[in-house]
Design an enzyme around this catalytic site. Structure first.
Site, PDB file in Angstrom:
ATOM      1  N   GLU A 258      -6.766   4.196  -5.648  1.00 22.20           N
ATOM      2  CA  GLU A 258      -7.849   4.459  -4.902  1.00 22.20           C
ATOM      3  C   GLU A 258      -8.231   5.942  -4.994  1.00 22.20           C
ATOM      4  O   GLU A 258      -7.419   6.784  -4.567  1.00 22.20           O
ATOM      5  CB  GLU A 258      -7.605   4.185  -3.530  1.00 22.20           C
ATOM      6  CG  GLU A 258      -8.906   4.334  -2.385  1.00 22.20           C
ATOM      7  CD  GLU A 258      -8.755   4.884  -1.070  1.00 22.20           C
ATOM      8  OE1 GLU A 258      -7.774   5.837  -0.883  1.00 22.20           O
ATOM      9  OE2 GLU A 258      -9.503   4.396  -0.308  1.00 22.20           O
TER      10      GLU A 258
ATOM     11  N   HIS B 231     -11.364  -1.937   4.391  1.00 15.87           N
ATOM     12  CA  HIS B 231     -11.214  -1.576   5.707  1.00 15.87           C
ATOM     13  C   HIS B 231     -11.855  -0.025   5.986  1.00 15.87           C
ATOM     14  O   HIS B 231     -11.825   0.175   7.307  1.00 15.87           O
ATOM     15  CB  HIS B 231      -9.793  -1.385   6.050  1.00 15.87           C
ATOM     16  CG  HIS B 231      -9.175  -0.528   5.242  1.00 15.87           C
ATOM     17  ND1 HIS B 231      -8.918  -0.749   3.764  1.00 15.87           N
ATOM     18  CD2 HIS B 231      -8.371   0.531   5.515  1.00 15.87           C
ATOM     19  CE1 HIS B 231      -7.861   0.450   3.418  1.00 15.87           C
ATOM     20  NE2 HIS B 231      -7.908   1.186   4.648  1.00 15.87           N
ATOM     21  N   ASP B 232     -12.468   0.240   5.051  1.00 18.02           N
ATOM     22  CA  ASP B 232     -13.237   1.730   5.276  1.00 18.02           C
ATOM     23  C   ASP B 232     -14.587   1.643   5.129  1.00 18.02           C
ATOM     24  O   ASP B 232     -15.336   2.749   5.592  1.00 18.02           O
ATOM     25  CB  ASP B 232     -12.596   2.647   4.119  1.00 18.02           C
ATOM     26  CG  ASP B 232     -11.137   3.015   4.386  1.00 18.02           C
ATOM     27  OD1 ASP B 232     -10.403   3.147   5.561  1.00 18.02           O
ATOM     28  OD2 ASP B 232     -10.363   3.370   3.244  1.00 18.02           O
TER      29      ASP B 232
ATOM     30  N   ASP C 278       0.735  -1.021  -0.096  1.00 19.67           N
ATOM     31  CA  ASP C 278      -0.042   0.055   0.180  1.00 19.67           C
ATOM     32  C   ASP C 278       0.862   1.222  -0.049  1.00 19.67           C
ATOM     33  O   ASP C 278       1.869   1.518   0.809  1.00 19.67           O
ATOM     34  CB  ASP C 278      -0.983  -0.278   1.272  1.00 19.67           C
ATOM     35  CG  ASP C 278      -2.093   0.851   1.225  1.00 19.67           C
ATOM     36  OD1 ASP C 278      -1.957   1.889   0.574  1.00 19.67           O
ATOM     37  OD2 ASP C 278      -3.355   0.188   1.565  1.00 19.67           O
TER      38      ASP C 278
ATOM     39  N   ASP D  15      -3.041   4.846  -2.323  1.00 23.24           N
ATOM     40  CA  ASP D  15      -3.932   5.498  -1.358  1.00 23.24           C
ATOM     41  C   ASP D  15      -4.309   6.832  -1.784  1.00 23.24           C
ATOM     42  O   ASP D  15      -3.706   7.724  -1.997  1.00 23.24           O
ATOM     43  CB  ASP D  15      -3.251   5.480   0.162  1.00 23.24           C
ATOM     44  CG  ASP D  15      -4.279   6.013   1.288  1.00 23.24           C
ATOM     45  OD1 ASP D  15      -5.190   5.201   1.509  1.00 23.24           O
ATOM     46  OD2 ASP D  15      -4.141   7.189   1.493  1.00 23.24           O
TER      47      ASP D  15
HETATM   48  C1  NOJ Z   1      -7.629   5.772   2.497  1.00 20.39           C
HETATM   49  C2  NOJ Z   1      -7.487   4.502   3.406  1.00 20.39           C
HETATM   50  O1  NOJ Z   1      -8.050   3.485   2.893  1.00 20.39           O
HETATM   51  C3  NOJ Z   1      -8.050   5.075   4.732  1.00 20.39           C
HETATM   52  O2  NOJ Z   1      -8.023   3.795   5.850  1.00 20.39           O
HETATM   53  C4  NOJ Z   1      -7.131   6.069   5.272  1.00 20.39           C
HETATM   54  O3  NOJ Z   1      -7.813   6.486   6.481  1.00 20.39           O
HETATM   55  C5  NOJ Z   1      -7.244   7.192   4.170  1.00 20.39           C
HETATM   56  N1  NOJ Z   1      -7.131   6.779   2.948  1.00 20.39           N
HETATM   57  C6  NOJ Z   1      -6.101   8.327   4.699  1.00 20.39           C
HETATM   58  O4  NOJ Z   1      -4.815   7.515   4.422  1.00 20.39           O
END
Ligand code: NOJ
Ligand code: MG
Length: 523
Positions: free
Chosen positions: A268, A329-330, A102, A204
């Site tokens: 992402e 995970h979000d 990541d 990310d």
């Molecule tokens: C996306 C990530 O998946 C998330 O978990 C994170 O808090 C934010 N970006 C900031 O890096």
């Protein structure tokens, strides 16, 4: 296979996301680690995936659980050592799997030595590695922008009398990719892992890579109906998806292309279809796979889901390869969003649509969101904006391997509460032919055996308020999929020979059972 073919392994591959804190703990501290991952690789081999993406394990104060990186080229002691990483990488490759890490390009931790230097004085050589601005003439932050986790994106620095930008927490200052030295240092960090044999990165929050504070305030989002003070209450007109982001993405891809087997970049960037589609690059010189989050946000309704699939298929640029995601995970677990009864239908959808699927760890067991008592909440988003359902702890609870204490995940106290219901662990599902785990294995086996499922064209056949049917076609071979989104039996409109059914009876014919997903070979 020729090298060029091989470099496109990800078109037929399936990605599995590991959230390392919650996968497997090897040392009893209640937090998963690299040695833990290595000890459980055979689970992934039996599952039948092709690549693992591991969320950040770099040195970090863990204010955002590793997405606040204080050293891009090392391993946090919590997760192990560089030697553990090397062993894990070798073990992954020995099993014929790929390893993606990541990369967190848009912000470092405020403890990163670069930021400590940057904030030390206005004329420090690294001052411009981050985004610093004066207050407005009348005082106050330079723009009205709202950070993703609440509050202003601008943090006042008393020492040097300027604000710095942060798209997420104040502890995550935004890196200035317009500064050539900062940019080179970040690309070096990517190269560091590529040179060690890592096969690619998930990148990310990349839409935040080139904010334009000069363009001023973000306009109000009139359509927003969610909580006040939420980042979405403004349109991110000047802060996200800026044209300059694509220069950054192209630089990353150019680096990925310098390797004999091109490295994979998965981006992402949440947004509308037209926004995230851009990340393929105008000349397909951006990410090979810009994450498609349409299903992660969608209401679980066949008409809506079919509409999103059609819209996405229609919007894909010529030559671009699709991908699909149901969870990470979000976001809330799919079994919670769609309802546990629909989890198998959702898995069938994910693994039979056209494009590379990413499976979030635990979804192969049908894990649901875990209720987190107030005194166990640790996610900063929930802490900053409580009670609005924004917290991410529920989908981050550790995976259970067996029914023993600590669920076979840890010999200590797990960092988040675990779901200990019988049946929601790997050992229990192992021997149960009707389990979600075995359903995933059967689906992945079928996918691998059927080029039409891996690479065939896609066409919607029909959709009503309960059943969504589509076909996948390659070299004259037609595979049909019928998904019953309802909990009532429904007529089955596709003929053909049954290859798979979520009921566990892979020879099933006749009406669709409640909550059934069926895959057939069409004449
Ligand atoms: C996306 C990530 O998946 C998330 O978990 C994170 O808090 C934010 N970006 C900031 O890096
Ligand atoms: Mg541990």
């Amino acid at each position: 296979m020729s090298d060029a073919k091989n470099a496109e392994w990800w078109k037929t591959g399936v990605i599995y996301q590991i959230y390392p804190r919650s996968f497997m703990d090897s040392d009893g501290d209640g937090i998963g680690d690299l040695a833990g991952i290595e000890s459980r690789l055979d689970h992934l081999v039996r599952l039948g995936i092709d690549a693992i993406w591991i969320s950040p394990f770099y040195p970090s104060p863990m204010v955002d659980f590793g997405y606040d990186v204080s050293d891009y080229t090392d391993v946090d002691p919590l997760f192990g050592t560089m030697a553990d990483f090397e062993r894990l990488l070798a073990a992954v490759h020995a099993r014929g799997l790929k390893l993606l890490l990541d990369f967190v390009p848009c912000h470092s931790s405020d403890r990163h030595p670069w930021f400590l230097e940057s904030r030390s004085s206005r004329d420090n050589p690294k001052r411009d590695w981050y985004v610093w601005r004066d207050p407005l003439p009348g005082g106050g932050p330079p723009t009205n922008w709202i950070a993703e986790f609440g509050g202003s994106t601008w943090e006042w620095d008393e020492g040097t009398g300027q604000y710095y930008l942060h798209s997420f927490l104040p502890e995550q200052p935004t890196i200035n990719w317009r500064n050539p030295q900062a940019r080179a240092a970040m690309l070096d960090a990517m190269r560091f892992w590529f040179d060690r044999g890592v096969d690619g990165f998930r990148v990310d929050a990349v839409d935040h890579a080139a904010p334009n504070p000069e363009r001023g305030d973000n306009p109000v989002n009139a359509a927003w109906e969610g909580p006040e003070g939420h980042t979405m209450s403004l349109l991110a007109a000047h802060s996200r998806h800026q044209p300059e982001v694509f220069d950054v993405v192209r630089d990353m891809r150019a680096l990925a292309r310098t390797y004999p087997e091109e490295k994979l970049l998965v981006g992402e960037a949440y947004g509308e279809i037209r926004e995230f589609i851009e990340y393929y690059g105008a000349e397909l010189d951006g990410f090979q796979l810009p994450f498609n989050f349409l299903l992660i946000n969608a209401e679980w309704n066949p008409v809506i889901v079919a509409g999103l699939v059609d819209a996405y298929e229609a919007a894909l640029p010529e030559g671009a390869w699709p991908n699909w995601v149901l969870g990470n995970h979000d976001r809330a677990r799919i079994a919670t969003r769609a309802g546990p009864g629909q989890a198998a239908v959702a898995a069938t959808l994910l693994l039979t649509l056209r494009g590379t699927p990413t499976i979030y760890q635990g979804d192969e067991l049908g894990m649901e969101n875990v209720e987190i008592p107030a005194d166990r909440v640790v996610d900063p988003w929930e802490i900053n904006m409580p009670g609005q359902g924004l917290g991410r702890d529920p989908e981050r609870a550790p995976l259970a391997w067996d029914a023993g204490a600590g669920g076979g995940f840890t010999t200590g106290e797990p960092w988040l509460p675990m779901d200990t219901r019988p049946g929601l662990n790997v050992a229990a599902q192992e021997g149960d032919p009707a389990s979600m785990l075995n359903l995933h294995r059967r689906l992945l086996r079928l996918r691998r055996a059927e080029p039409a499922l891996m690479q065939g064209d896609y066409r919607t056949l029909s959709v009503d308020d309960a059943v969504f049917c589509y076909e996948r076609v390659r070299n004259g071979r037609r595979i049909g999929v019928a998904l019953n989104f309802s909990d009532r039996a429904r007529p089955m409109d596709l003929g053909g020979e049954t290859l798979f059914s979520t009921t566990g009876d892979d020879a099933r014919t006749g009406d669709l059972a409640p909550n059934e997903g069926r895959v057939v070979r069409l004449a």
